[in-house]
Design a protein around this motif. Structure first.
Motif, PDB file in Angstrom:
ATOM      1  N   THR A 199       3.168  -7.988  -5.267  1.00 57.13           N
ATOM      2  CA  THR A 199       2.858  -6.615  -5.860  1.00 57.13           C
ATOM      3  C   THR A 199       2.747  -6.408  -7.489  1.00 57.13           C
ATOM      4  OG1 THR A 199       3.846  -5.568  -4.063  1.00 57.13           O
ATOM      5  CG2 THR A 199       3.107  -3.989  -5.740  1.00 57.13           C
ATOM      6  N   VAL A 202      -0.405  -8.304  -8.703  1.00 51.97           N
ATOM      7  CA  VAL A 202      -1.558  -7.738  -8.519  1.00 51.97           C
ATOM      8  C   VAL A 202      -1.780  -6.481  -9.466  1.00 51.97           C
ATOM      9  CG1 VAL A 202      -2.803  -6.241  -6.708  1.00 51.97           C
ATOM     10  CG2 VAL A 202      -1.710  -8.621  -6.003  1.00 51.97           C
ATOM     11  N   GLN A 227      -7.226  -0.141  -5.966  1.00 48.63           N
ATOM     12  CA  GLN A 227      -6.511  -1.493  -5.546  1.00 48.63           C
ATOM     13  C   GLN A 227      -5.111  -1.467  -5.721  1.00 48.63           C
ATOM     14  OE1 GLN A 227      -8.029  -4.042  -3.923  1.00 48.63           O
ATOM     15  NE2 GLN A 227      -5.852  -4.829  -3.408  1.00 48.63           N
ATOM     16  N   THR A 231      -2.109  -1.593  -3.003  1.00 49.29           N
ATOM     17  CA  THR A 231      -1.215  -2.589  -3.145  1.00 49.29           C
ATOM     18  C   THR A 231       0.025  -2.020  -2.975  1.00 49.29           C
ATOM     19  OG1 THR A 231      -2.602  -4.021  -4.274  1.00 49.29           O
ATOM     20  CG2 THR A 231      -0.196  -4.530  -4.123  1.00 49.29           C
ATOM     21  N   THR A 235       3.340  -2.219   0.121  1.00 54.49           N
ATOM     22  CA  THR A 235       4.486  -2.985  -0.560  1.00 54.49           C
ATOM     23  C   THR A 235       5.455  -1.696  -0.210  1.00 54.49           C
ATOM     24  OG1 THR A 235       3.482  -3.841  -2.623  1.00 54.49           O
ATOM     25  CG2 THR A 235       5.775  -3.681  -2.522  1.00 54.49           C
ATOM     26  N   SER A 271      -6.570  -9.119  -1.927  1.00 62.93           N
ATOM     27  CA  SER A 271      -5.993  -8.759  -3.301  1.00 62.93           C
ATOM     28  C   SER A 271      -5.930  -9.960  -4.215  1.00 62.93           C
ATOM     29  CB  SER A 271      -4.451  -8.763  -2.926  1.00 62.93           C
ATOM     30  OG  SER A 271      -4.263  -7.471  -2.214  1.00 62.93           O
ATOM     31  N   GLN A 303       1.860 -15.490   0.581  1.00 66.58           N
ATOM     32  CA  GLN A 303       1.958 -14.685  -0.245  1.00 66.58           C
ATOM     33  C   GLN A 303       2.694 -14.961  -1.626  1.00 66.58           C
ATOM     34  OE1 GLN A 303       5.099 -11.549   0.263  1.00 66.58           O
ATOM     35  NE2 GLN A 303       3.620 -10.092   0.079  1.00 66.58           N
TER      36      GLN A 303
END
Length: 405
Positions: A199, A202, A227, A231, A235, A271, A303
């Motif tokens: 997170t 990003v 975005q 995200t 999260t 993402s 991830q």
């Protein structure tokens, strides 16, 4: 809660035992009306002495046995009324056998029976009567005393052994529970690392895009902010599931698997694309082929690898694939970043942070590959992370499709 049965004090048991022996011998003495010294106090003192010896049976069982045998000989040598040999000796023989002195107890009984038989024969007692009645009676009583003592000792040792086994079992369960708690803590730490790391990567990328686009390209800034919002929303859902596990003792980490799986890889790829990494995915896993825990682990591997690619690779392309081969799930994540073959110092593991520009599986934080390797190992698989032959970095993991219980 079940109450444990209370145990009688050994001292009280011995006192009652001693009183019983003294009274039994005294009653036999009093009943022998033909005794030459029936009105004297001597036989009763011997009865009292036989009883007092029983008070020492736990600390000095062999001494009590010897003293009792000798006491019986002295008693009869003084011409006191007949009390038999088994009655005063039975308690001492039992005590010796109970104290793991069965051979000594048997020897004491043999001495008593042999000496008694010898004197009875010299007194002119019929051999037939001696063998058929008195001899067999004495042998039976002494054998019963020895058998009872051995049985009590064996039961006591068996009980002690069972208590030791129960203690060892309880200690084993405590260690197993402690290991399970530690594993859960490590799993939670890895999940938090993956969730927060991805997170923040990003958000960092898109916040930079938004900062540069404000006043120049408001549409690009809006997309970047959108975005970031998407995200952070995802999260927060994952973090709430982790907090639920922490708050509920009956929950297990498998519960976290319910919100992540191979279906979420598409969102991870999107993402990464928004962050400047063009991700191509090839997920060829039939529905229901994997258990939830394995799916969650595969998601976390992708991830973490994409997070490292965003933060450290410097590349612009990444490839993610997942396929089932027999009973094995094979997951690959590669990028075209600037990873180079590490040259670790002696003793350094291959996942040590030797290259801060590594790609998909490359070391960045110093915990990424180590965490992935631990996660895969706990599930019975293995993971490799190294520079690819054609450049970039590649992470490859092989996991069982289902956990083996």
């Amino acid at each position: 809660m079940t109450n444990q049965p209370s145990r009688v004090s050994p001292w009280l048991t011995d006192v009652l035992f001693a009183i019983g022996v003294a009274l039994a011998v005294a009653i036999v003495v009093a009943a022998d009306l033909a005794g030459a010294d029936r009105d004297g106090i001597g036989p009763y003192l011997f009865a009292l002495g036989f009883g007092l010896l029983i008070l020492l049976r736990r600390r000095f069982p062999l001494l009590v046995l010897i003293a009792t045998v000798l006491g019986i000989f002295v008693y009869y040598a003084l011409g006191y009324p007949a009390i038999g040999i088994s009655l005063p000796a039975a308690a001492a023989i039992y005590s010796a056998a109970e104290a793991a002195m069965a051979r000594e107890a048997v020897a004491g009984g043999v001495v008593l029976v042999t000496v008694a038989a010898y004197f009875r024969i010299t007194e002119g007692l019929s051999g037939t009567y001696l063998v058929s009645y008195e001899f067999l009676t004495n042998v039976a009583l002494i054998a019963a005393a020895v058998a009872l003592g051995v049985n009590v000792r064996m039961r006591r040792e068996a009980r002690a052994q069972q208590e030791r086994l129960n203690a060892l079992t309880a200690a084993h369960h405590a260690r197993a529970a402690e290991r399970q708690v530690q594993e859960q803590r490590m799993n939670l730490a890895r999940d938090l690392h993956d969730i927060v790391g991805h997170t923040m990567s990003v958000i960092s990328v898109h916040s930079n895009v938004a900062a540069e686009a404000i006043g120049k390209d408001d549409d690009a800034a809006s997309r970047a902010v959108a975005q970031i919002r998407s995200t952070t929303s995802h999260t927060m859902r994952e973090l709430r599931s982790v907090v639920k596990v922490l708050r509920s003792p009956e929950e297990t980490l498998v519960g976290i698997a319910g919100i992540v799986g191979l279906d979420g890889i598409a969102e991870l790829a999107e993402s990464a694309r928004e962050a400047g990494i063009n991700v191509e995915t090839d997920i060829a896993v039939p529905e229901g082929a994997l258990s939830g825990t394995i799916e969650a682990a595969a998601y976390r591997l992708v991830q973490e690898s994409l997070t490292n690619a965003i933060r450290h690779s410097g590349g612009d392309r990444a490839w993610v694939s997942a396929a089932v081969e027999g009973q094995v799930l094979v997951v690959k994540i590669a990028d075209n970043g600037r990873a180079k073959a590490p040259d670790p110092a002696p003793g350094r593991q291959d996942d040590a942070p030797v290259n801060q520009d590594a790609g998909a599986g490359g070391p960045g934080s110093g915990h990424g590959i180590a965490g992935m390797r631990e996660r895969v190992a706990l599930l019975g698989g293995y993971l490799t992370a190294a520079p690819a032959e054609n450049g970039g970095f590649e992470v490859k993991a092989q996991l069982p499709t289902r956990l083996l219980l």
